[in-house]
Design a protein around this motif. Structure first.
Motif: not given
Length: 236
Positions: A1-9, A11-24
Motif C-alpha cells: 500500500p502507498a506509504g507502507a514502506a515509510h511506515l515500516e521504516s 516502526l523499525e526505528r522506533r521499536y528497534g525491529l529488524d524488519e516490519v511488514v505492513v499489510v493493507a
C-alpha cells in the motif's frame, strides 16, 4: 500500500525491529478478513527468510493456522519444526499447537518434534512435574534454542483457547492484573511486560523471557481490536 514502506521504516526505528511488514486490509474491524489478508504476507515473509537449516519453534492460534494454510509446499529437510507450548483445546482443532507444528512440518517437508503435554494444567505442581519430565524438558530446551520463533498475538476473550475448558473464570483476574493479551499463551500488560501470575505458572511452554532470547521472532497480528496488544508486543 502507498506509504507502507515509510511506515515500516518508522516502526523499525522506533521499536528497534529488524524488519516490519505492513499489510493493507479491506476492513480492519473484521477479524476473519484481517487474518485472511495477513496470512499470505506472513507465509511469503517466512519463505523469503528461510535458509534451510533452522530450528523453528511454533505456538498455536488462528493467525498462524492461516499462515500455514497460505504456505506453498516446499522441501526443507534440514529444517526442524518444534512445538514451543503444549496444546490448548480439543486435540484435533486446526489451531491446536500440536496440529500447527505438524502441518508446518508437512508443508516444509521438515523434521518434527512435538511437545507431549497440555498447554495449561490444573495446578502449579502438575506443571512443574510435567516440565521436569525428560521428554518434555528436552523438547522445551530445543525450542528455547531455536533459530526462529513463530508466534501469534491473542486477545483474552471467553472464546480464546487460553481460557477455554473451564478457565473463563480467570478472565476477570487477568484483566485486573493488567493483561491486554498473550504471546504464545503468556499474558502481557500494556508495556509489553510478562505477567507472572499463578495462571502463568500453570502453562507448559516457553516463557516470554525464553522467547526473547531466540535470535529471530516473527509475530503475526492485525486488526483494530488488537491495536493495544500489538503496541504492547512491539514494546516487548
Amino acid at each position: 500500500p502507498a506509504g507502507a514502506a515509510h511506515l515500516e521504516s518508522r516502526l523499525e526505528r522506533r521499536y528497534g525491529l529488524d524488519e516490519v511488514v505492513v499489510v493493507a486490509t479491506a476492513d480492519a474491524d473484521n477479524a476473519i478478513n484481517v487474518t485472511r489478508e495477513l496470512a499470505p504476507a506472513a507465509a511469503s515473509y517466512l519463505l523469503r527468510t528461510l535458509r534451510g537449516h533452522e530450528v523453528i519453534a511454533i505456538a498455536g492460534g488462528k493467525t498462524l493456522r492461516a499462515m500455514i494454510d497460505a504456505l506453498p509446499a516446499r522441501s526443507y529437510p534440514g529444517v526442524t519444526v518444534v512445538q514451543m507450548v503444549g496444546g490448548m483445546g480439543h486435540h484435533d482443532a486446526p489451531d491446536h499447537a500440536t496440529e500447527q507444528a505438524r502441518r508446518l512440518s508437512q508443508k516444509l517437508e521438515s523434521r518434527l518434534v512435538l511437545l507431549p503435554a497440555p498447554g495449561l494444567v490444573s495446578s502449579v505442581a502438575v506443571a512443574q512435574a510435567l516440565r521436569s519430565d525428560s521428554q518434555i524438558s528436552d523438547t522445551l530446551t530445543l525450542a528455547a534454542n531455536a533459530d526462529l520463533a513463530l508466534v501469534g498475538l491473542g486477545l483474552l476473550t471467553p472464546e480464546s483457547a487460553l481460557l477455554s475448558s473451564g478457565n473463563v473464570a480467570q478472565l476477570d483476574t487477568l484483566n485486573q492484573a493488567g493483561a491486554v493479551g498473550n504471546i504464545a499463551y503468556r499474558c502481557i500488560d500494556r508495556q509489553g511486560q510478562a505477567l507472572h501470575t499463578e495462571f502463568d505458572e500453570r502453562i507448559v511452554g516457553l516463557s516470554l523471557e525464553q522467547i526473547a532470547t531466540i535470535p529471530r521472532v516473527i509475530a503475526v497480528g492485525g486488526g483494530r481490536d488488537k491495536l493495544q496488544l500489538i503496541e504492547a508486543a512491539l514494546r516487548s
